[in-house]
Design a protein around this motif. Sequence first.
Motif, PDB file in Angstrom:
ATOM      1  N   LEU A  70      -2.382  -8.647  -0.444  1.00 20.22           N
ATOM      2  CA  LEU A  70      -2.312  -7.542  -1.405  1.00 20.22           C
ATOM      3  C   LEU A  70      -3.614  -6.747  -1.459  1.00 20.22           C
ATOM      4  O   LEU A  70      -3.602  -5.513  -1.332  1.00 20.22           O
ATOM      5  CB  LEU A  70      -1.976  -8.097  -2.793  1.00 20.22           C
ATOM      6  CG  LEU A  70      -2.123  -7.129  -3.971  1.00 20.22           C
ATOM      7  CD1 LEU A  70      -1.159  -5.963  -3.823  1.00 20.22           C
ATOM      8  CD2 LEU A  70      -1.899  -7.850  -5.296  1.00 20.22           C
ATOM      9  N   VAL A  71      -4.716  -7.435  -1.640  1.00 23.90           N
ATOM     10  CA  VAL A  71      -5.988  -6.741  -1.839  1.00 23.90           C
ATOM     11  C   VAL A  71      -6.384  -5.951  -0.597  1.00 23.90           C
ATOM     12  O   VAL A  71      -6.757  -4.771  -0.685  1.00 23.90           O
ATOM     13  CB  VAL A  71      -7.087  -7.740  -2.229  1.00 23.90           C
ATOM     14  CG1 VAL A  71      -8.453  -7.049  -2.277  1.00 23.90           C
ATOM     15  CG2 VAL A  71      -6.767  -8.371  -3.580  1.00 23.90           C
ATOM     16  N   ASP A  72      -6.282  -6.563   0.585  1.00 27.30           N
ATOM     17  CA  ASP A  72      -6.689  -5.881   1.827  1.00 27.30           C
ATOM     18  C   ASP A  72      -5.846  -4.637   2.081  1.00 27.30           C
ATOM     19  O   ASP A  72      -6.379  -3.578   2.427  1.00 27.30           O
ATOM     20  CB  ASP A  72      -6.580  -6.840   3.010  1.00 27.30           C
ATOM     21  CG  ASP A  72      -7.676  -7.890   3.018  1.00 27.30           C
ATOM     22  OD1 ASP A  72      -8.670  -7.713   2.282  1.00 27.30           O
ATOM     23  OD2 ASP A  72      -7.533  -8.896   3.737  1.00 27.30           O
ATOM     24  N   ILE A  73      -4.530  -4.758   1.905  1.00 25.49           N
ATOM     25  CA  ILE A  73      -3.653  -3.612   2.183  1.00 25.49           C
ATOM     26  C   ILE A  73      -3.834  -2.532   1.121  1.00 25.49           C
ATOM     27  O   ILE A  73      -3.888  -1.334   1.437  1.00 25.49           O
ATOM     28  CB  ILE A  73      -2.187  -4.062   2.276  1.00 25.49           C
ATOM     29  CG1 ILE A  73      -1.996  -4.999   3.479  1.00 25.49           C
ATOM     30  CG2 ILE A  73      -1.258  -2.849   2.402  1.00 25.49           C
ATOM     31  CD1 ILE A  73      -0.597  -5.592   3.601  1.00 25.49           C
ATOM     32  N   ALA A  74      -3.933  -2.927  -0.152  1.00 25.34           N
ATOM     33  CA  ALA A  74      -4.106  -1.944  -1.218  1.00 25.34           C
ATOM     34  C   ALA A  74      -5.428  -1.199  -1.069  1.00 25.34           C
ATOM     35  O   ALA A  74      -5.493   0.023  -1.275  1.00 25.34           O
ATOM     36  CB  ALA A  74      -4.038  -2.638  -2.578  1.00 25.34           C
ATOM     37  N   ARG A  75      -6.477  -1.908  -0.695  1.00 27.47           N
ATOM     38  CA  ARG A  75      -7.790  -1.269  -0.529  1.00 27.47           C
ATOM     39  C   ARG A  75      -7.760  -0.268   0.633  1.00 27.47           C
ATOM     40  O   ARG A  75      -8.297   0.842   0.528  1.00 27.47           O
ATOM     41  CB  ARG A  75      -8.853  -2.340  -0.288  1.00 27.47           C
ATOM     42  CG  ARG A  75     -10.259  -1.795  -0.206  1.00 27.47           C
ATOM     43  CD  ARG A  75     -11.265  -2.913  -0.020  1.00 27.47           C
ATOM     44  NE  ARG A  75     -11.385  -3.733  -1.219  1.00 27.47           N
ATOM     45  CZ  ARG A  75     -11.294  -5.055  -1.238  1.00 27.47           C
ATOM     46  NH1 ARG A  75     -11.054  -5.717  -0.108  1.00 27.47           N
ATOM     47  NH2 ARG A  75     -11.432  -5.712  -2.370  1.00 27.47           N
ATOM     48  N   ARG A  76      -7.109  -0.644   1.732  1.00 27.78           N
ATOM     49  CA  ARG A  76      -7.088   0.236   2.908  1.00 27.78           C
ATOM     50  C   ARG A  76      -6.181   1.441   2.722  1.00 27.78           C
ATOM     51  O   ARG A  76      -6.510   2.556   3.150  1.00 27.78           O
ATOM     52  CB  ARG A  76      -6.637  -0.568   4.148  1.00 27.78           C
ATOM     53  CG  ARG A  76      -6.530   0.249   5.423  1.00 27.78           C
ATOM     54  CD  ARG A  76      -6.178  -0.622   6.615  1.00 27.78           C
ATOM     55  NE  ARG A  76      -5.002  -1.425   6.382  1.00 27.78           N
ATOM     56  CZ  ARG A  76      -3.746  -0.970   6.488  1.00 27.78           C
ATOM     57  NH1 ARG A  76      -3.522   0.305   6.807  1.00 27.78           N
ATOM     58  NH2 ARG A  76      -2.721  -1.765   6.266  1.00 27.78           N
ATOM     59  N   THR A  77      -5.011   1.249   2.096  1.00 29.05           N
ATOM     60  CA  THR A  77      -4.019   2.327   1.978  1.00 29.05           C
ATOM     61  C   THR A  77      -4.137   3.122   0.691  1.00 29.05           C
ATOM     62  O   THR A  77      -3.541   4.197   0.580  1.00 29.05           O
ATOM     63  CB  THR A  77      -2.596   1.750   2.051  1.00 29.05           C
ATOM     64  OG1 THR A  77      -2.384   0.882   0.922  1.00 29.05           O
ATOM     65  CG2 THR A  77      -2.382   0.980   3.348  1.00 29.05           C
ATOM     66  N   ASN A  78      -4.867   2.585  -0.300  1.00 30.06           N
ATOM     67  CA  ASN A  78      -4.940   3.170  -1.634  1.00 30.06           C
ATOM     68  C   ASN A  78      -3.565   3.237  -2.297  1.00 30.06           C
ATOM     69  O   ASN A  78      -3.291   4.118  -3.122  1.00 30.06           O
ATOM     70  CB  ASN A  78      -5.575   4.569  -1.616  1.00 30.06           C
ATOM     71  CG  ASN A  78      -6.071   4.985  -2.992  1.00 30.06           C
ATOM     72  OD1 ASN A  78      -6.563   4.168  -3.767  1.00 30.06           O
ATOM     73  ND2 ASN A  78      -5.924   6.262  -3.315  1.00 30.06           N
ATOM     74  N   ALA A  79      -2.690   2.315  -1.923  1.00 27.63           N
ATOM     75  CA  ALA A  79      -1.360   2.254  -2.528  1.00 27.63           C
ATOM     76  C   ALA A  79      -1.477   1.886  -4.005  1.00 27.63           C
ATOM     77  O   ALA A  79      -2.414   1.207  -4.424  1.00 27.63           O
ATOM     78  CB  ALA A  79      -0.507   1.216  -1.806  1.00 27.63           C
ATOM     79  N   THR A  80      -0.501   2.339  -4.788  1.00 26.35           N
ATOM     80  CA  THR A  80      -0.428   1.967  -6.191  1.00 26.35           C
ATOM     81  C   THR A  80       0.176   0.570  -6.307  1.00 26.35           C
ATOM     82  O   THR A  80       1.285   0.329  -5.830  1.00 26.35           O
ATOM     83  CB  THR A  80       0.445   2.956  -6.986  1.00 26.35           C
ATOM     84  OG1 THR A  80      -0.123   4.269  -6.879  1.00 26.35           O
ATOM     85  CG2 THR A  80       0.533   2.561  -8.447  1.00 26.35           C
ATOM     86  N   VAL A  81      -0.552  -0.350  -6.924  1.00 24.00           N
ATOM     87  CA  VAL A  81      -0.063  -1.715  -7.113  1.00 24.00           C
ATOM     88  C   VAL A  81       0.689  -1.783  -8.436  1.00 24.00           C
ATOM     89  O   VAL A  81       0.151  -1.449  -9.493  1.00 24.00           O
ATOM     90  CB  VAL A  81      -1.223  -2.724  -7.117  1.00 24.00           C
ATOM     91  CG1 VAL A  81      -0.713  -4.137  -7.420  1.00 24.00           C
ATOM     92  CG2 VAL A  81      -1.949  -2.695  -5.766  1.00 24.00           C
ATOM     93  N   ILE A  82       1.955  -2.204  -8.356  1.00 25.30           N
ATOM     94  CA  ILE A  82       2.821  -2.295  -9.530  1.00 25.30           C
ATOM     95  C   ILE A  82       3.207  -3.752  -9.731  1.00 25.30           C
ATOM     96  O   ILE A  82       3.640  -4.424  -8.789  1.00 25.30           O
ATOM     97  CB  ILE A  82       4.098  -1.447  -9.343  1.00 25.30           C
ATOM     98  CG1 ILE A  82       3.739   0.016  -9.069  1.00 25.30           C
ATOM     99  CG2 ILE A  82       5.009  -1.562 -10.565  1.00 25.30           C
ATOM    100  CD1 ILE A  82       4.938   0.872  -8.681  1.00 25.30           C
ATOM    101  N   GLY A  83       3.077  -4.235 -10.942  1.00 26.48           N
ATOM    102  CA  GLY A  83       3.460  -5.616 -11.229  1.00 26.48           C
ATOM    103  C   GLY A  83       3.176  -5.961 -12.671  1.00 26.48           C
ATOM    104  O   GLY A  83       2.806  -5.101 -13.477  1.00 26.48           O
TER     105      GLY A  83
END
Length: 206
Positions: free
Chosen positions: A39-52
Amino acid sequence: MLFDPFISGNELAKDIDIKSIEADYILVSHGHGDHVGDLVDIARRTNATVIGAYEVVGWAQQQGIKNVHPMNFGPYNFDFGKLHFLPAWHSSAMPDGAYGGNPGGFLVHGQERKFYYSGDTCLMMDMQLVPRYAKLDFAILPVGGNFTMDADDAVIAAEFIKCDKIIGIHFDTFGYIKINHERAKEKFKAAGKELILPEIGETIIL
């Protein structure tokens, strides 16, 4: 839209390069390591919005992720459409032992498709509410047993949510949840439903 990214720690997915995965949104059902591993690596690289869940998102923020949207059970209207965060019967703790909030699943009301991703859960009566919210095009349900529903319970879940096309998840990754693929598919076929068990890295067109 990416759900519960667990790739680099999954021996079955050793040929998948997480740097090739793009995402605008990352939806996280709960905090277990086999759901937030990348989660952290992909979110940091893509700047995706994390929902949960509020607690899962708070943990992600502590890891330096800034683009987040915390939820508890209920609906919210995003750019892609309405999203229901629905209960799941499971447990939730972050990899460092922090409280992971309540586990859940997601009902996505997309412009072209409506689908339900149950997250890790046993069979539960709450699933009967899903068809009150939407007529599903497909659903994503666990079938591995032990930690979640098995194929028999997933057939009942498919009946509860009134959906005939099911993508199976949470199977084969660990010894506890290895399944007989053909037998599981036969159980769904006997109930007039289709079970799709994707291969690692496979693209499915629905």
